[in-house]
Design a protein around this motif. Sequence first.
Motif, PDB file in Angstrom:
ATOM      1  N   ASN A 126      25.268   7.663   4.479  1.00  0.00           N
ATOM      2  CA  ASN A 126      24.530   7.358   3.254  1.00  0.00           C
ATOM      3  C   ASN A 126      25.363   6.458   2.338  1.00  0.00           C
ATOM      4  O   ASN A 126      24.871   5.469   1.793  1.00  0.00           O
ATOM      5  N   ARG A 127      26.637   6.796   2.209  1.00  0.00           N
ATOM      6  CA  ARG A 127      27.535   5.980   1.366  1.00  0.00           C
ATOM      7  C   ARG A 127      27.684   4.574   1.928  1.00  0.00           C
ATOM      8  O   ARG A 127      27.636   3.595   1.201  1.00  0.00           O
ATOM      9  N   LYS A 128      27.862   4.465   3.235  1.00  0.00           N
ATOM     10  CA  LYS A 128      28.068   3.146   3.846  1.00  0.00           C
ATOM     11  C   LYS A 128      26.793   2.307   3.765  1.00  0.00           C
ATOM     12  O   LYS A 128      26.843   1.091   3.658  1.00  0.00           O
ATOM     13  N   ASN A 129      25.656   2.977   3.841  1.00  0.00           N
ATOM     14  CA  ASN A 129      24.380   2.260   3.893  1.00  0.00           C
ATOM     15  C   ASN A 129      23.844   1.948   2.498  1.00  0.00           C
ATOM     16  O   ASN A 129      23.272   0.890   2.263  1.00  0.00           O
ATOM     17  N   ILE A 130      24.004   2.887   1.557  1.00  0.00           N
ATOM     18  CA  ILE A 130      23.361   2.773   0.239  1.00  0.00           C
ATOM     19  C   ILE A 130      24.394   2.640  -0.879  1.00  0.00           C
ATOM     20  O   ILE A 130      24.054   2.332  -2.012  1.00  0.00           O
ATOM     21  N   LEU A 152      14.577   9.621   6.753  1.00  0.00           N
ATOM     22  CA  LEU A 152      15.833  10.371   6.755  1.00  0.00           C
ATOM     23  C   LEU A 152      16.592   9.947   8.008  1.00  0.00           C
ATOM     24  O   LEU A 152      16.180  10.255   9.138  1.00  0.00           O
ATOM     25  N   SER A 153      17.675   9.201   7.790  1.00  0.00           N
ATOM     26  CA  SER A 153      18.445   8.669   8.921  1.00  0.00           C
ATOM     27  C   SER A 153      19.473   9.680   9.419  1.00  0.00           C
ATOM     28  O   SER A 153      19.754  10.670   8.754  1.00  0.00           O
ATOM     29  N   THR A 154      20.036   9.396  10.558  1.00  0.00           N
ATOM     30  CA  THR A 154      21.129  10.167  11.199  1.00  0.00           C
ATOM     31  C   THR A 154      20.806  11.644  11.413  1.00  0.00           C
ATOM     32  O   THR A 154      21.697  12.481  11.460  1.00  0.00           O
ATOM     33  N   VAL A 155      19.510  11.963  11.548  1.00  0.00           N
ATOM     34  CA  VAL A 155      19.106  13.356  11.778  1.00  0.00           C
ATOM     35  C   VAL A 155      19.652  13.869  13.111  1.00  0.00           C
ATOM     36  O   VAL A 155      20.025  15.034  13.236  1.00  0.00           O
ATOM     37  N   GLU A 213      21.223  22.732   8.695  1.00  0.00           N
ATOM     38  CA  GLU A 213      21.045  23.246   7.329  1.00  0.00           C
ATOM     39  C   GLU A 213      20.958  22.077   6.345  1.00  0.00           C
ATOM     40  O   GLU A 213      20.190  22.122   5.378  1.00  0.00           O
ATOM     41  N   GLN A 214      21.755  21.059   6.605  1.00  0.00           N
ATOM     42  CA  GLN A 214      21.754  19.874   5.739  1.00  0.00           C
ATOM     43  C   GLN A 214      20.410  19.141   5.852  1.00  0.00           C
ATOM     44  O   GLN A 214      19.848  18.663   4.860  1.00  0.00           O
ATOM     45  N   ILE A 215      19.895  19.059   7.082  1.00  0.00           N
ATOM     46  CA  ILE A 215      18.610  18.378   7.294  1.00  0.00           C
ATOM     47  C   ILE A 215      17.490  19.158   6.594  1.00  0.00           C
ATOM     48  O   ILE A 215      16.627  18.569   5.925  1.00  0.00           O
ATOM     49  N   ILE A 216      17.518  20.473   6.726  1.00  0.00           N
ATOM     50  CA  ILE A 216      16.506  21.303   6.062  1.00  0.00           C
ATOM     51  C   ILE A 216      16.570  21.111   4.539  1.00  0.00           C
ATOM     52  O   ILE A 216      15.549  20.936   3.877  1.00  0.00           O
ATOM     53  N   ASP A 240       0.809  -1.227   0.000  1.00  0.00           N
ATOM     54  CA  ASP A 240       0.000   0.000   0.000  1.00  0.00           C
ATOM     55  C   ASP A 240       0.842   1.276   0.000  1.00  0.00           C
ATOM     56  O   ASP A 240       0.420   2.308  -0.508  1.00  0.00           O
ATOM     57  N   GLU A 241       1.984   1.207   0.685  1.00  0.00           N
ATOM     58  CA  GLU A 241       2.814   2.405   0.799  1.00  0.00           C
ATOM     59  C   GLU A 241       4.279   2.057   0.545  1.00  0.00           C
ATOM     60  O   GLU A 241       4.780   1.050   1.051  1.00  0.00           O
ATOM     61  N   ALA A 242       4.931   2.922  -0.225  1.00  0.00           N
ATOM     62  CA  ALA A 242       6.358   2.723  -0.526  1.00  0.00           C
ATOM     63  C   ALA A 242       7.194   3.639   0.352  1.00  0.00           C
ATOM     64  O   ALA A 242       6.990   4.853   0.357  1.00  0.00           O
ATOM     65  N   SER A 243       8.129   3.030   1.085  1.00  0.00           N
ATOM     66  CA  SER A 243       9.026   3.823   1.922  1.00  0.00           C
ATOM     67  C   SER A 243      10.426   3.849   1.307  1.00  0.00           C
ATOM     68  O   SER A 243      11.019   2.796   1.080  1.00  0.00           O
ATOM     69  N   VAL A 244      10.897   5.041   1.028  1.00  0.00           N
ATOM     70  CA  VAL A 244      12.263   5.183   0.525  1.00  0.00           C
ATOM     71  C   VAL A 244      13.152   5.652   1.669  1.00  0.00           C
ATOM     72  O   VAL A 244      12.651   6.065   2.717  1.00  0.00           O
ATOM     73  N   PHE A 245      14.455   5.564   1.484  1.00  0.00           N
ATOM     74  CA  PHE A 245      15.332   5.885   2.617  1.00  0.00           C
ATOM     75  C   PHE A 245      16.654   6.475   2.158  1.00  0.00           C
ATOM     76  O   PHE A 245      17.176   6.132   1.096  1.00  0.00           O
ATOM     77  N   MET A 246      17.170   7.339   2.999  1.00  0.00           N
ATOM     78  CA  MET A 246      18.494   7.931   2.789  1.00  0.00           C
ATOM     79  C   MET A 246      18.976   8.485   4.128  1.00  0.00           C
ATOM     80  O   MET A 246      18.222   8.531   5.097  1.00  0.00           O
ATOM     81  N   SER A 247      20.228   8.900   4.157  1.00  0.00           N
ATOM     82  CA  SER A 247      20.778   9.455   5.388  1.00  0.00           C
ATOM     83  C   SER A 247      21.032  10.945   5.237  1.00  0.00           C
ATOM     84  O   SER A 247      21.267  11.433   4.132  1.00  0.00           O
ATOM     85  N   ALA A 248      21.001  11.634   6.350  1.00  0.00           N
ATOM     86  CA  ALA A 248      21.276  13.077   6.331  1.00  0.00           C
ATOM     87  C   ALA A 248      22.773  13.343   6.296  1.00  0.00           C
ATOM     88  O   ALA A 248      23.202  14.443   5.946  1.00  0.00           O
ATOM     89  N   SER A 249      23.558  12.340   6.624  1.00  0.00           N
ATOM     90  CA  SER A 249      25.024  12.519   6.611  1.00  0.00           C
ATOM     91  C   SER A 249      25.602  11.727   5.438  1.00  0.00           C
ATOM     92  O   SER A 249      25.210  10.582   5.180  1.00  0.00           O
ATOM     93  N   GLU A 250      26.555  12.351   4.771  1.00  0.00           N
ATOM     94  CA  GLU A 250      27.139  11.783   3.548  1.00  0.00           C
ATOM     95  C   GLU A 250      27.780  10.402   3.806  1.00  0.00           C
ATOM     96  O   GLU A 250      27.537   9.450   3.063  1.00  0.00           O
ATOM     97  N   THR A 251      28.562  10.304   4.862  1.00  0.00           N
ATOM     98  CA  THR A 251      29.291   9.045   5.111  1.00  0.00           C
ATOM     99  C   THR A 251      28.334   7.896   5.400  1.00  0.00           C
ATOM    100  O   THR A 251      28.487   6.788   4.868  1.00  0.00           O
TER     101      THR A 251
END
Lengths: 303, 303
Positions: free
Chosen positions: B109-113, B142-145, B157-160, B96-107
Amino acid sequence: MNVPKKIFIKEVGPRDGLQNEETALSTADKITWIDMLSQTGLSYIEITSFVHPKWIPALSDALDVAKGINRKPGVTYAALIPNRKGLERALEGGIDEASVFMSASETHNRKNINKSIGETLPVLQEVTGTAKQAGLTTRAYLSTVFGCPYEHHVPLEQIIRLCDALFDMGIDELSLGDTIGAANPVQVQKVLDVLLKRFPKESFALHFHDTRGMALANMITAMDMGITVFDASCGGLGGCPYAPGATGNAATDDLIYMCAQMGIETGVDLSKLLSAAKWIEDKTGRELPSRNLQAAKSKNCFS
Amino acid sequence: MNVPKKIFIKEVGPRDGLQNEETALSTADKITWIDMLSQTGLSYIEITSFVHPKWIPALSDALDVAKGINRKPGVTYAALIPNRKGLERALEGGIDEASVFMSASETHNRKNINKSIGETLPVLQEVTGTAKQAGLTTRAYLSTVFGCPYEHHVPLEQIIRLCDALFDMGIDELSLGDTIGAANPVQVQKVLDVLLKRFPKESFALHFHDTRGMALANMITAMDMGITVFDASCGGLGGCPYAPGATGNAATDDLIYMCAQMGIETGVDLSKLLSAAKWIEDKTGRELPSRNLQAAKSKNCFS
């Protein structure tokens, strides 16, 4: 949110923790652990209970513990005192503060102390009066303030009446206890809202259990209302007497970590406190409930 | 304290919980458990992840799980979707619902995705756009907020900037993640203070971990600021990937108990939820971190 600059932690692990642990510790181990706690920066440690050994066999070595520890200047060493006879032993042990105790609900008081509330108050008056004459400071625990395992709801009028009675005795601090670990932030706010209109906020400590995971939520609610004194137990030592296997005392470790993150001074070194928690966990042979202790056991966690 | 009348719980145990558990569950067991959760009153269950089985072998049966469960009318069944290929399988599974994901921190995000944040955003845009065309609602994690295990502090600022990017894609809900379980109430207040000036409070969910015991304290802080959607995991299932042995997801059981005590409606039956928690605890073979589950295992606790 009103965040205090500093809070004061009353470490109750050696008394409230150990009295509810199944594994018996040797006197030497208790002394070693209390001495470790003295080195963490804690300014207050409740080290034992001078109740009759028949009631709490785990703490039957109270006098040996009190005499055996290394007193660190600036640390207050307190003990639980049930009556005149217990006080005499505590004085022999050189205790700094006498803690008396009673319940806000009649049934819990009878089950715990084997007396009615009416019969308990004069005993507490005698102990605190004599303790003060001997130069000790005094503290009272009022249990079941946020709920009783037998009577459930405890009327606020009853709590006010007992606070009046205890402060009239000249008690220096009153610790309000969430004995069954079921207090919630809304309830904490409601109870404090009434009590802080009548009594100064500096006269209260809050004693939460983490049985349902709400200890820190309740503490920040209490801080928001001006409370700055909290009881906690290193490692979360001590089970819930009403739910074997469940969590009892709030963990000092978790409180200190939260405060450090929020910029609230506690004076306690988290790393030393966690070492003391790990030490006592190894002695008890069971995984203690402190979240930070379990997290710290992984070296990656504080990265 | 501002207490909402009602909150909405997004149950993430079958996905976020199971993906971090060491014990592998059979597909039949997963289906049985999800069906139990459907009967508790939960209105939202994230049932699996359609990432490549190479990354999360524990959830390689995603399609079988999605096809095998009994859909209860009124319940939204969601899944984690990493890319177009995952979405195709999810659509085949009738999600019913699609959840996408990413991290707020570059490192992180790279390690996870295994992609930079800049490379991730177009993928999320494609998935959410296609999902919406197919009639699905969409959610973004949005991870690592509140902190990154590699970069530590993540600038607001990055989170915004990332909230802007995700809402511009047309995301229906954005779940702000305390990935390392180190958020504290003051920080929650600071982050929300900024975000809620820019985005409507209804567009956020909060996803806390209880790694340091602060999950419920953070939740009441968020509630106080108007947030009413929270992610949680039945039994507290799922460890902390950064601290093996430590607690991960906030326990649905603990959130529901606190809400019930505070007069906040969740629509979930605590007793049924605890039965589902006990069931999955037996399957994992380890004691789960939910405080209420451990308390409930003693029959005297709810007296």
